[in-house]
Each structure stands twice: as C-alpha cells, then as structure tokens.
Design a protein around this motif. Structure first.
Motif, short mmCIF file in Angstrom:
data_model
loop_
_atom_site.label_atom_id
_atom_site.label_comp_id
_atom_site.label_asym_id
_atom_site.label_seq_id
_atom_site.Cartn_x
_atom_site.Cartn_y
_atom_site.Cartn_z
N ARG A 28 0.85 -1.21 0.00
CA ARG A 28 0.00 0.00 0.00
C ARG A 28 0.87 1.25 0.00
N PRO A 29 1.57 1.53 -1.11
CA PRO A 29 2.39 2.74 -1.18
C PRO A 29 1.53 4.00 -1.18
N GLY A 30 2.16 5.11 -0.82
CA GLY A 30 1.48 6.39 -0.89
C GLY A 30 0.78 6.82 0.38
N HIS A 31 0.98 6.07 1.49
CA HIS A 31 0.30 6.41 2.74
C HIS A 31 1.27 6.73 3.86
N ALA A 32 2.52 7.00 3.53
CA ALA A 32 3.51 7.30 4.57
C ALA A 32 3.11 8.52 5.39
N HIS A 33 2.43 9.48 4.74
CA HIS A 33 2.02 10.69 5.47
C HIS A 33 0.97 10.38 6.54
N LEU A 34 0.37 9.19 6.46
CA LEU A 34 -0.57 8.74 7.48
C LEU A 34 0.10 7.81 8.50
N GLY A 35 1.39 7.60 8.34
CA GLY A 35 2.11 6.70 9.23
C GLY A 35 1.97 5.24 8.85
N ARG A 251 25.76 -1.31 14.13
CA ARG A 251 25.56 -2.35 13.12
C ARG A 251 24.41 -1.96 12.18
N PRO A 252 24.66 -1.92 10.87
CA PRO A 252 23.63 -1.46 9.93
C PRO A 252 22.38 -2.33 9.95
N VAL A 253 21.24 -1.68 9.76
CA VAL A 253 19.94 -2.33 9.61
C VAL A 253 19.36 -1.90 8.27
N VAL A 254 19.01 -2.87 7.42
CA VAL A 254 18.42 -2.57 6.12
C VAL A 254 16.91 -2.68 6.24
N PHE A 255 16.21 -1.57 6.01
CA PHE A 255 14.76 -1.56 6.16
C PHE A 255 14.09 -2.31 5.01
N LEU A 256 13.16 -3.22 5.37
CA LEU A 256 12.41 -4.01 4.40
C LEU A 256 10.95 -3.53 4.37
N ALA A 257 10.06 -4.35 3.84
CA ALA A 257 8.72 -3.88 3.46
C ALA A 257 7.89 -3.31 4.60
N ASP A 258 8.02 -3.85 5.81
CA ASP A 258 7.20 -3.38 6.93
C ASP A 258 7.92 -2.33 7.78
N HIS A 259 8.89 -1.64 7.19
CA HIS A 259 9.69 -0.68 7.95
C HIS A 259 8.86 0.49 8.45
N PRO A 260 9.31 1.16 9.54
CA PRO A 260 8.60 2.37 9.98
C PRO A 260 8.77 3.49 8.96
N VAL A 261 7.86 4.44 9.00
CA VAL A 261 7.91 5.52 8.01
C VAL A 261 8.80 6.67 8.49
N THR A 262 9.13 6.71 9.78
CA THR A 262 10.07 7.71 10.29
C THR A 262 11.08 7.02 11.20
N GLY A 263 12.20 7.68 11.43
CA GLY A 263 13.21 7.15 12.32
C GLY A 263 14.16 8.24 12.77
N GLY A 264 14.85 8.00 13.89
CA GLY A 264 15.72 9.02 14.45
C GLY A 264 17.19 8.69 14.44
#
Length: 303
Positions: A28-35, A251-264
């Motif tokens: 479901r792309p296009g909904h990152a602005h909704l979290g 240690r690097p983490v590669v974000f996959l399909a269920d990744h969060p839409v924001t990060g710090g």
C-alpha cells in the motif's frame, strides 16, 4: 435451536499455518504521510512469478511463508503455484510440482514443505486470495497491524474469480536462488556525514552476517560497528524502503517492506529497490553480507 454456522464451500482451509504465513500483494504505497508503511511481498520477483504462472493480474494477493511452509485443504477446485524458496510440494501426500501450476480438486490437501534454501516461499492461487483490502491492499503489515492477521489453523481463505489469461508455465529457470553471499548496492546519504571517513571506507571492506533478529521490518546485521563522527540526537525524518539505518550499536539495519515511516537514527545510505532487496528476503541468519557502492542504475558494480 440453531447449529454452528456452515463452513464456506469455497476457498482454502488452513490446516497448518507454519511459523509465519501472511497474505501479501504489492503493498500500500502512498500512505507514509498517514504513518502507514508500504508492506507487500518481500521477494517481489518470486511473488510476481507465482501470479504469472496462473495468469493472475500482477497485484493478486498470495501467501508468503517463512521457513517451514504451510498446509491447506481445497474446499473447491483451485489451481495454485509455489515459487520463492525451493521446497517440497506434496498433493494428497504425493510429490507435486514447484514452480508450475498444480490443480487441486475439492477436498485435496496441499503441503508446502520446509524451505530447502532461503527463507520465504510464495503460494498463489488462480483468482488471488480475496481477503478484504485495507487502504487498497490485502497485505498483512506486521508493524502497523493493518491487513489480515497471520494465518491460523482453521481459517478459511476466500479465492477470487479467475481472470481471462491462461494458466501456463513460464520463466522459472530465470528465478534466482537464495544468495550464498548477500551483496547490497548502497547509495550513500543522506546522513553519511554522521560517520567517520574511516568507517565509510571500512564499510566497503567489511563482511557482515545476517542476524537472527531480522524480520519483515528490517534485515539486521552482525559485524564491525560503524563509528560516528558526531554525537547527539537526530530529529525523526522519513524512511524509505532499503534505507540503511545505523542504531547506537553501530551495526547497519536494512529496512524491508514493513519498515517504519520515520526514524531518528542516521541513515548511512539506501539500497535501491530491486533484485538486491529480493535476495535480502531470502538470506538466512548467518549469510555473509557485503555492501558495495551502487552504480547509477542502482546495481552492484561488475566483479
């Protein structure tokens, strides 16, 4: 006095759900602005192939299994195909084809066995799984909880109406196998300047391993820690598929399909979507991981 509700006469009944089997489509792309993360099939190449084998439209919902497969009973005649991680496929206890259409009569039991290599297999059905869509997708999102729950024994999965395209066997030999070494092309930025130049130079020479803590949210690595050039906090910012975030352990983490839409945490670079991330979906814990500078097209440079 009324009896129990009758069981649906169509679809596929779950007999053994496996360690983690979910419904997935193109996400479901296009909904990152909704979290809302994108979600969708991790190995998009294997998922698309399963649908092509059955004449399904590209976005038809399929099942994504994890390591130990799934067992289903057909409540009505269906045609299925299994791709992704190689595994034994059995129909009513007898060997059946992997990577080709398989016809099930009503009452037949299909067992998708343990992955012989890789992690995730894909089971598509002609017509697609017709679970209710959420925000335009039937994908299970483990991070947000959107979409259908992971499969459980006794659940019945509805099947959609078949389309007009024929069932056929195509391009299975082109499907890549699980990686012996996971090579990830990396485009540096946007926060590469948060790391010591020596750490960036060392990244290209280092070997990491896939951590057992990896999941659909991210591929975690074990190996040399990357040293930051600055301390302090980074304000939360948008994350994309393939972003390589570096938490405090280095240690690097590669974000996959269920990744969060924001990060710090700082994002060292991004692995472009495509074959490399498909391979990451099949990389078992302990698999060697190597980061290389991406070409302009996003692929690893020639060896």
């Amino acid at each position: 006095m009324t009896g129990p509700a009758p069981r649906p006469a169509t679809g596929l009944e779950v007999l053994r759900p496996g360690a983690l089997t979910t419904v997935q489509d193109l996400g479901r792309p296009g909904h990152a602005h909704l979290g809302v993360p994108r979600s969708g099939a991790l190995d998009s190449g294997a998922y698309r192939l399963a649908n092509r084998l059955l004449g399904n439209p590209p976005g038809a919902a399929a099942l994504e299994t994890t390591l130990d497969g799934v067992r289903l009973r057909a409540l009505s005649p269906v045609v299925v195909a299994v791709t992704g991680a190689p595994c034994a496929v059995r129909l009513c206890g007898r060997p059946a084809a992997w990577g080709a259409p398989v016809r099930l009569r009503a009452g037949a039991e299909l067992d998708v066995g343990r992955a012989e290599a890789g992690l995730r297999s894909y089971l598509a059905v002609r017509g697609g799984f017709a679970v209710p869509p959420v925000l335009g997708s039937r994908s299970t999102d483990l991070l947000s909880g959107l979409g259908p729950a992971p499969l459980a024994a006794g659940a019945v999965l509805p099947v959609g109406a078949p389309g007009p395209d024929p069932v056929h066997g195509v391009d299975v030999p082109a499907a890549p196998g699980p990686p012996a070494e996971l090579v990830l092309p990396l485009r540096p930025g946007p926060r590469a300047d948060w790391f010591e130049p020596a750490a960036i130079a060392g990244l290209w020479r280092s070997r990491y391993r896939v951590s057992a803590a990896s999941n659909r949210i991210g591929l975690r690595t074990e190996g040399p820690a990357l040293v930051r050039s600055r301390g302090g906090e980074l304000a939360s910012e948008g994350m994309v598929l393939g972003a390589v975030q570096v938490p405090p352990d280095g240690r690097p983490v590669v974000f996959l399909a269920d990744h969060p839409v924001t990060g710090g945490y700082p994002v060292l670079g991004v692995v472009p979507a495509g074959p490399a991330l498909d391979a990451a979906a099949q990389a078992r814990p302990g698999t060697t991981v190597r980061f290389v500078a991406a070409t302009a097209e996003g692929r690893p440079p020639p060896a």
